[in-house]
Design a protein around this motif. Structure first.
Motif, PDB file in Angstrom:
ATOM      1  N   GLU A  99      -7.004   6.314   4.441  1.00 14.78           N
ATOM      2  CA  GLU A  99      -6.548   5.028   4.983  1.00 14.78           C
ATOM      3  C   GLU A  99      -7.658   3.977   4.930  1.00 14.78           C
ATOM      4  OE1 GLU A  99      -5.085   6.026   8.853  1.00 14.78           O
ATOM      5  OE2 GLU A  99      -3.173   6.751   8.073  1.00 14.78           O
ATOM      6  N   ALA A 100      -8.894   4.376   5.250  1.00  8.61           N
ATOM      7  CA  ALA A 100     -10.014   3.434   5.196  1.00  8.61           C
ATOM      8  C   ALA A 100     -10.267   2.978   3.759  1.00  8.61           C
ATOM      9  CB  ALA A 100     -11.266   4.080   5.778  1.00  8.61           C
ATOM     10  N   HIS A 101     -10.168   3.915   2.818  1.00 10.72           N
ATOM     11  CA  HIS A 101     -10.367   3.567   1.405  1.00 10.72           C
ATOM     12  C   HIS A 101      -9.274   2.603   0.932  1.00 10.72           C
ATOM     13  CE1 HIS A 101     -11.664   3.995  -2.709  1.00 10.72           C
ATOM     14  NE2 HIS A 101     -10.449   4.350  -3.064  1.00 10.72           N
ATOM     15  N   GLN A 102      -8.021   2.868   1.312  1.00  8.75           N
ATOM     16  CA  GLN A 102      -6.921   1.983   0.932  1.00  8.75           C
ATOM     17  C   GLN A 102      -7.101   0.593   1.533  1.00  8.75           C
ATOM     18  OE1 GLN A 102      -3.554   4.507   2.160  1.00  8.75           O
ATOM     19  NE2 GLN A 102      -2.749   4.068   0.129  1.00  8.75           N
ATOM     20  N   LYS A 103      -7.597   0.524   2.754  1.00  8.72           N
ATOM     21  CA  LYS A 103      -7.817  -0.773   3.397  1.00  8.72           C
ATOM     22  C   LYS A 103      -8.867  -1.576   2.632  1.00  8.72           C
ATOM     23  CE  LYS A 103      -8.814  -2.937   7.782  1.00  8.72           C
ATOM     24  NZ  LYS A 103      -9.182  -2.801   9.172  1.00  8.72           N
ATOM     25  N   ARG A 104      -9.936  -0.916   2.187  1.00  8.65           N
ATOM     26  CA  ARG A 104     -10.970  -1.615   1.405  1.00  8.65           C
ATOM     27  C   ARG A 104     -10.404  -2.110   0.075  1.00  8.65           C
ATOM     28  NH1 ARG A 104     -14.047   2.696   3.436  1.00  8.65           N
ATOM     29  NH2 ARG A 104     -13.876   3.799   1.465  1.00  8.65           N
ATOM     30  N   ILE A 105      -9.586  -1.295  -0.565  1.00  9.22           N
ATOM     31  CA  ILE A 105      -8.970  -1.694  -1.832  1.00  9.22           C
ATOM     32  C   ILE A 105      -8.051  -2.898  -1.618  1.00  9.22           C
ATOM     33  CG2 ILE A 105      -7.289  -0.993  -3.600  1.00  9.22           C
ATOM     34  CD1 ILE A 105      -8.498   1.836  -3.385  1.00  9.22           C
ATOM     35  N   THR A 106      -7.235  -2.845  -0.574  1.00  2.87           N
ATOM     36  CA  THR A 106      -6.325  -3.949  -0.270  1.00  2.87           C
ATOM     37  C   THR A 106      -7.091  -5.228   0.004  1.00  2.87           C
ATOM     38  OG1 THR A 106      -4.620  -2.473   0.568  1.00  2.87           O
ATOM     39  CG2 THR A 106      -4.553  -4.742   1.351  1.00  2.87           C
ATOM     40  N   GLU A 107      -8.162  -5.141   0.771  1.00  2.00           N
ATOM     41  CA  GLU A 107      -8.971  -6.331   1.067  1.00  2.00           C
ATOM     42  C   GLU A 107      -9.553  -6.925  -0.209  1.00  2.00           C
ATOM     43  OE1 GLU A 107     -11.749  -4.838   3.941  1.00  2.00           O
ATOM     44  OE2 GLU A 107     -10.308  -4.987   5.585  1.00  2.00           O
ATOM     45  N   ALA A 108     -10.005  -6.069  -1.127  1.00  5.91           N
ATOM     46  CA  ALA A 108     -10.563  -6.559  -2.394  1.00  5.91           C
ATOM     47  C   ALA A 108      -9.486  -7.229  -3.245  1.00  5.91           C
ATOM     48  CB  ALA A 108     -11.207  -5.408  -3.162  1.00  5.91           C
ATOM     49  N   ILE A 109      -8.291  -6.639  -3.287  1.00  8.25           N
ATOM     50  CA  ILE A 109      -7.190  -7.222  -4.067  1.00  8.25           C
ATOM     51  C   ILE A 109      -6.804  -8.582  -3.507  1.00  8.25           C
ATOM     52  CG2 ILE A 109      -4.725  -6.963  -4.598  1.00  8.25           C
ATOM     53  CD1 ILE A 109      -5.284  -3.911  -4.823  1.00  8.25           C
ATOM     54  N   LEU A 110      -6.649  -8.654  -2.178  1.00  8.64           N
ATOM     55  CA  LEU A 110      -6.257  -9.926  -1.565  1.00  8.64           C
ATOM     56  C   LEU A 110      -7.349 -10.982  -1.699  1.00  8.64           C
ATOM     57  CD1 LEU A 110      -4.343  -8.738   1.615  1.00  8.64           C
ATOM     58  CD2 LEU A 110      -3.402  -9.578  -0.544  1.00  8.64           C
ATOM     59  N   GLU A 111      -8.600 -10.571  -1.618  1.00  7.51           N
ATOM     60  CA  GLU A 111      -9.693 -11.535  -1.780  1.00  7.51           C
ATOM     61  C   GLU A 111      -9.687 -12.119  -3.196  1.00  7.51           C
ATOM     62  OE1 GLU A 111     -12.469 -14.168  -1.124  1.00  7.51           O
ATOM     63  OE2 GLU A 111     -11.556 -12.953   0.454  1.00  7.51           O
TER      64      GLU A 111
ATOM     65  N   GLN B 283       0.856  -1.189   0.000  1.00  9.28           N
ATOM     66  CA  GLN B 283       0.000   0.000   0.000  1.00  9.28           C
ATOM     67  C   GLN B 283       0.889   1.235   0.000  1.00  9.28           C
ATOM     68  OE1 GLN B 283      -2.350  -0.070   3.566  1.00  9.28           O
ATOM     69  NE2 GLN B 283      -4.150  -0.782   2.487  1.00  9.28           N
ATOM     70  N   SER B 284       0.476   2.242  -0.719  1.00  8.51           N
ATOM     71  CA  SER B 284       1.182   3.513  -0.662  1.00  8.51           C
ATOM     72  C   SER B 284       0.804   4.221   0.630  1.00  8.51           C
ATOM     73  CB  SER B 284       0.794   4.392  -1.851  1.00  8.51           C
ATOM     74  OG  SER B 284       1.166   3.760  -3.040  1.00  8.51           O
ATOM     75  N   PRO B 285       1.744   4.972   1.203  1.00  9.53           N
ATOM     76  CA  PRO B 285       1.377   5.754   2.381  1.00  9.53           C
ATOM     77  C   PRO B 285       0.270   6.744   2.023  1.00  9.53           C
ATOM     78  CG  PRO B 285       3.754   5.749   2.063  1.00  9.53           C
ATOM     79  CD  PRO B 285       3.139   5.113   0.856  1.00  9.53           C
ATOM     80  N   PRO B 286      -0.569   7.128   2.972  1.00 11.45           N
ATOM     81  CA  PRO B 286      -1.698   8.014   2.653  1.00 11.45           C
ATOM     82  C   PRO B 286      -1.298   9.297   1.944  1.00 11.45           C
ATOM     83  CG  PRO B 286      -1.923   7.178   4.872  1.00 11.45           C
ATOM     84  CD  PRO B 286      -0.594   6.711   4.358  1.00 11.45           C
ATOM     85  N   SER B 287      -0.173   9.888   2.276  1.00 11.33           N
ATOM     86  CA  SER B 287       0.216  11.139   1.629  1.00 11.33           C
ATOM     87  C   SER B 287       0.527  10.940   0.157  1.00 11.33           C
ATOM     88  CB  SER B 287       1.409  11.770   2.340  1.00 11.33           C
ATOM     89  OG  SER B 287       2.504  10.887   2.293  1.00 11.33           O
ATOM     90  N   ILE B 288       1.123   9.762  -0.176  1.00  5.46           N
ATOM     91  CA  ILE B 288       1.410   9.463  -1.577  1.00  5.46           C
ATOM     92  C   ILE B 288       0.125   9.078  -2.290  1.00  5.46           C
ATOM     93  CG2 ILE B 288       2.579   7.874  -3.132  1.00  5.46           C
ATOM     94  CD1 ILE B 288       4.814   7.694  -1.065  1.00  5.46           C
ATOM     95  N   ALA B 289      -0.734   8.316  -1.616  1.00  4.55           N
ATOM     96  CA  ALA B 289      -1.969   7.850  -2.239  1.00  4.55           C
ATOM     97  C   ALA B 289      -2.888   9.015  -2.544  1.00  4.55           C
ATOM     98  CB  ALA B 289      -2.682   6.858  -1.329  1.00  4.55           C
ATOM     99  N   ALA B 290      -2.887  10.006  -1.698  1.00  6.68           N
ATOM    100  CA  ALA B 290      -3.773  11.145  -1.920  1.00  6.68           C
ATOM    101  C   ALA B 290      -3.341  11.916  -3.147  1.00  6.68           C
ATOM    102  CB  ALA B 290      -3.775  12.059  -0.697  1.00  6.68           C
ATOM    103  N   GLY B 291      -2.040  11.954  -3.376  1.00  8.45           N
ATOM    104  CA  GLY B 291      -1.541  12.670  -4.539  1.00  8.45           C
ATOM    105  C   GLY B 291      -1.631  14.167  -4.376  1.00  8.45           C
ATOM    106  N   LEU B 292      -2.082  14.593  -3.217  1.00  7.84           N
ATOM    107  CA  LEU B 292      -2.206  16.017  -2.989  1.00  7.84           C
ATOM    108  C   LEU B 292      -2.229  16.273  -1.498  1.00  7.84           C
ATOM    109  CD1 LEU B 292      -5.498  16.860  -2.184  1.00  7.84           C
ATOM    110  CD2 LEU B 292      -5.676  15.643  -4.345  1.00  7.84           C
ATOM    111  N   ASN B 293      -1.938  17.477  -1.161  1.00 13.45           N
ATOM    112  CA  ASN B 293      -2.038  17.931   0.211  1.00 13.45           C
ATOM    113  C   ASN B 293      -3.285  18.791   0.259  1.00 13.45           C
ATOM    114  OD1 ASN B 293      -1.739  19.077   2.723  1.00 13.45           O
ATOM    115  ND2 ASN B 293       0.419  19.603   2.431  1.00 13.45           N
TER     116      ASN B 293
END
Length: 145
Positions: free
Chosen positions: A83-95, A51-61
């Protein structure tokens, strides 16, 4: 391929190419199977997602608060939502990856790390003493690489 592989890491990012790489590894690689009287552990496929860190994932400040507010203030709700959105994406990828593995009945573990993918994948290979790393390719030509 040889049946001496103890640890194979398959890096997945949700793309179809990474899932195809996972299918290829499950179909073509033979992991070590311990003898009946042996205490060796069987070989394992490790599905790795970075997972990208939240600051990188946001792509913006979120930027400065208008009208003279502090300029380096992070908005906690904004970071928590990312972070919650990234967690849902990660769960979907792993599933999705685990569903592919269920069809092949393989010995599989999952691991999620946070950081820069090129660094974290290399760290995982080193820390887990992996025998092989399998990754998909997005078919970039030499210019885009």
């Amino acid at each position: 391929m040889t049946a001496n592989l103890r640890c194979v890491i398959v890096a997945v990012d949700g793309s179809e190419q990474s899932m195809n790489a996972l299918r290829w590894a499950l179909d073509n690689l033979k992991l070590r199977a311990p003898a009946a009287d042996s205490t060796e552990t069987p070989g394992t496929f490790i599905i790795l997602h970075v997972q990208s860190p939240p600051s990188i994932a946001a792509g913006l400040n979120p930027g400065a608060i208008p009208f003279g507010g502090p300029s380096d203030l992070e908005v906690p709700a904004f970071t928590a939502a990312i972070e919650a959105h990234q967690k849902r994406i990660t769960e979907a990828i792993l599933e999705h990856a685990l569903e592919i593995c269920r069809q092949k009945t393989a010995n599989v573990k999952t691991q999620v790390v946070i950081g820069d993918p090129k660094e974290k994948i290399c760290e995982a290979v080193e820390n887990l003493h992996a025998d092989l790393l399998v990754m998909g390719s997005r078919a970039f030509g030499p210019i885009k690489r």
